[in-house]
Design an enzyme around this catalytic site. Structure first.
Site, PDB file in Angstrom:
ATOM      1  N   LYS A  13      -6.649  18.670 -32.777  1.00 24.89           N
ATOM      2  CA  LYS A  13      -5.252  18.967 -32.436  1.00 24.89           C
ATOM      3  C   LYS A  13      -4.291  18.389 -33.475  1.00 24.89           C
ATOM      4  CE  LYS A  13      -5.413  16.836 -28.446  1.00 24.89           C
ATOM      5  NZ  LYS A  13      -6.767  16.309 -28.351  1.00 24.89           N
ATOM      6  N   ARG A  88      -1.440  15.396 -20.428  1.00 25.28           N
ATOM      7  CA  ARG A  88      -2.853  15.066 -20.314  1.00 25.28           C
ATOM      8  C   ARG A  88      -3.291  14.933 -18.855  1.00 25.28           C
ATOM      9  NH1 ARG A  88      -3.758  12.405 -25.538  1.00 25.28           N
ATOM     10  NH2 ARG A  88      -5.866  11.642 -25.766  1.00 25.28           N
ATOM     11  N   ARG A 127     -14.988   9.798 -38.160  1.00 24.13           N
ATOM     12  CA  ARG A 127     -13.626   9.336 -38.471  1.00 24.13           C
ATOM     13  C   ARG A 127     -13.627   7.806 -38.577  1.00 24.13           C
ATOM     14  NH1 ARG A 127      -8.977  11.475 -34.571  1.00 24.13           N
ATOM     15  NH2 ARG A 127      -9.713   9.997 -33.048  1.00 24.13           N
ATOM     16  N   ARG A 139      -9.642   2.658 -35.408  1.00 18.73           N
ATOM     17  CA  ARG A 139      -9.120   2.678 -34.044  1.00 18.73           C
ATOM     18  C   ARG A 139     -10.174   2.115 -33.098  1.00 18.73           C
ATOM     19  NH1 ARG A 139      -6.676   8.558 -32.750  1.00 18.73           N
ATOM     20  NH2 ARG A 139      -7.353   7.938 -30.671  1.00 18.73           N
ATOM     21  N   ARG A 150     -13.404   8.124 -23.368  1.00 24.51           N
ATOM     22  CA  ARG A 150     -12.269   9.041 -23.592  1.00 24.51           C
ATOM     23  C   ARG A 150     -12.638  10.455 -23.174  1.00 24.51           C
ATOM     24  NH1 ARG A 150     -11.413   7.659 -29.558  1.00 24.51           N
ATOM     25  NH2 ARG A 150     -10.159   9.559 -29.686  1.00 24.51           N
TER      26      ARG A 150
HETATM   27  P1  ADP Z   1      -7.318  11.372 -29.122  1.00 24.56           P
HETATM   28  O1  ADP Z   1      -7.773  11.145 -30.530  1.00 24.56           O
HETATM   29  O2  ADP Z   1      -8.272  10.855 -28.082  1.00 24.56           O
HETATM   30  O3  ADP Z   1      -6.831  12.765 -28.861  1.00 24.56           O
HETATM   31  P2  ADP Z   1      -4.642  10.196 -28.948  1.00 24.56           P
HETATM   32  O4  ADP Z   1      -4.299   9.639 -30.254  1.00 24.56           O
HETATM   33  O5  ADP Z   1      -3.959  11.449 -28.505  1.00 24.56           O
HETATM   34  O6  ADP Z   1      -6.205  10.348 -28.906  1.00 24.56           O
HETATM   35  O7  ADP Z   1      -4.454   9.112 -27.774  1.00 24.56           O
HETATM   36  C1  ADP Z   1      -5.069   7.848 -27.844  1.00 24.56           C
HETATM   37  C2  ADP Z   1      -4.916   7.121 -26.511  1.00 24.56           C
HETATM   38  O8  ADP Z   1      -3.501   7.008 -26.183  1.00 24.56           O
HETATM   39  C3  ADP Z   1      -5.513   7.812 -25.285  1.00 24.56           C
HETATM   40  O9  ADP Z   1      -6.894   7.545 -25.137  1.00 24.56           O
HETATM   41  C4  ADP Z   1      -4.666   7.210 -24.168  1.00 24.56           C
HETATM   42  O10 ADP Z   1      -5.042   5.883 -23.854  1.00 24.56           O
HETATM   43  C5  ADP Z   1      -3.293   7.144 -24.782  1.00 24.56           C
HETATM   44  N1  ADP Z   1      -2.528   8.395 -24.534  1.00 24.56           N
HETATM   45  C6  ADP Z   1      -2.104   9.280 -25.472  1.00 24.56           C
HETATM   46  N2  ADP Z   1      -1.446  10.301 -24.906  1.00 24.56           N
HETATM   47  C7  ADP Z   1      -1.453  10.068 -23.574  1.00 24.56           C
HETATM   48  C8  ADP Z   1      -0.971  10.767 -22.428  1.00 24.56           C
HETATM   49  N3  ADP Z   1      -0.312  11.935 -22.563  1.00 24.56           N
HETATM   50  N4  ADP Z   1      -1.164  10.227 -21.202  1.00 24.56           N
HETATM   51  C9  ADP Z   1      -1.813   9.065 -21.053  1.00 24.56           C
HETATM   52  N5  ADP Z   1      -2.316   8.361 -22.072  1.00 24.56           N
HETATM   53  C10 ADP Z   1      -2.145   8.848 -23.322  1.00 24.56           C
END
Ligand code: ADP
Length: 198
Positions: A13, A88, A127, A139, A150
């Site tokens: 994404k 989400r 990654r 991360r 996740r």
């Molecule tokens: P990913 O690489 O898993 O898509 P993101 O960078 O989008 O990860 O998000 C990393 C973390 O930030 C998630 O695992 C969650 O803890 C938190 N997070 C991000 N967006 C949301 C959301 N919309 N609602 C709840 N938690 C979120």
């Protein structure tokens, strides 16, 4: 153009959103990036979110909805945005709907990137390895002990959104395992139709 990119962690994404930013001149709103920035800056939101994020779980709807609502009103969002990693949960999807109606705005498209679980976990592991090899910070939630959590959170809380948007007739699902340029072209094909129809 108001677009939601849906899909599990590691689906691509962020990569696609970045390309669309350049093409359409609208910002990428990544709640993950916003939360990581808050953690780094040590803000009250960051302090609350840190442990939850590091465990691979979702931050509360109240926190995330508040940061997005604030972001929607910044001038660079006037012509639209790409939501990446938000909504989400079903509650977040309802919140987006409410935020947009309050602003007399509508979503143009919801695009889901579909990728096999095994490939997702491989991509996340790669990654992490790449970042490590480049001497960059890794991360914590990319660690192989956390990444599967996740994915579980995704299936429990986020995957139902595909049904939610499908029922509204808005969902477009794409093969997220095709190469990056092919996925971009497919997204642009969908967006081209949306723009013409508008
Ligand atoms: P990913 O690489 O898993 O898509 P993101 O960078 O989008 O990860 O998000 C990393 C973390 O930030 C998630 O695992 C969650 O803890 C938190 N997070 C991000 N967006 C949301 C959301 N919309 N609602 C709840 N938690 C979120």
């Amino acid at each position: 153009m108001r677009l939601i990119l849906l899909g599990p962690p590691g689906a691509g994404k962020g990569t696609q959103a970045q390309r669309l930013v350049d093409k359409y001149g609208i910002p990428q709103l990544s709640t993950g990036d916003m939360l990581r920035a808050a953690v780094k800056a040590g803000t009250p939101v960051g302090l609350k979110a840190k442990a939850v994020m590091e465990a691979g779980e979702l931050v509360s709807d109240a926190i995330v909805n508040a940061i997005v609502a604030e972001r929607f009103d910044q001038p660079d969002c006037a012509n639209g945005f790409i939501l990446d990693g938000y909504p989400r949960t079903l509650a977040q999807a309802d919140a987006v709907q409410a935020m947009l109606s309050e602003r007399h705005a509508e979503l143009d498209a919801v695009i889901e990137l579909v990728v096999d679980d095994k490939i997702l976990l491989q991509r996340i592991a790669e990654r992490a390895e790449k970042a490590k090899a480049a001497g960059q910070p890794v991360r914590k939630d990319d660690d192989p002990t956390i990444a599967p959590e996740r994915l579980r959170e995704y299936y429990k809380k986020t995957a139902p959104l595909t049904g939610y948007y499908y029922a509204k007739g808005m969902l477009e699902s794409l093969d997220g395992m095709a190469d990056v340029d092919t996925v971009t072209a497919a997204i642009e094909g969908i967006l081209g139709k949306v723009v013409k129809a508008a």
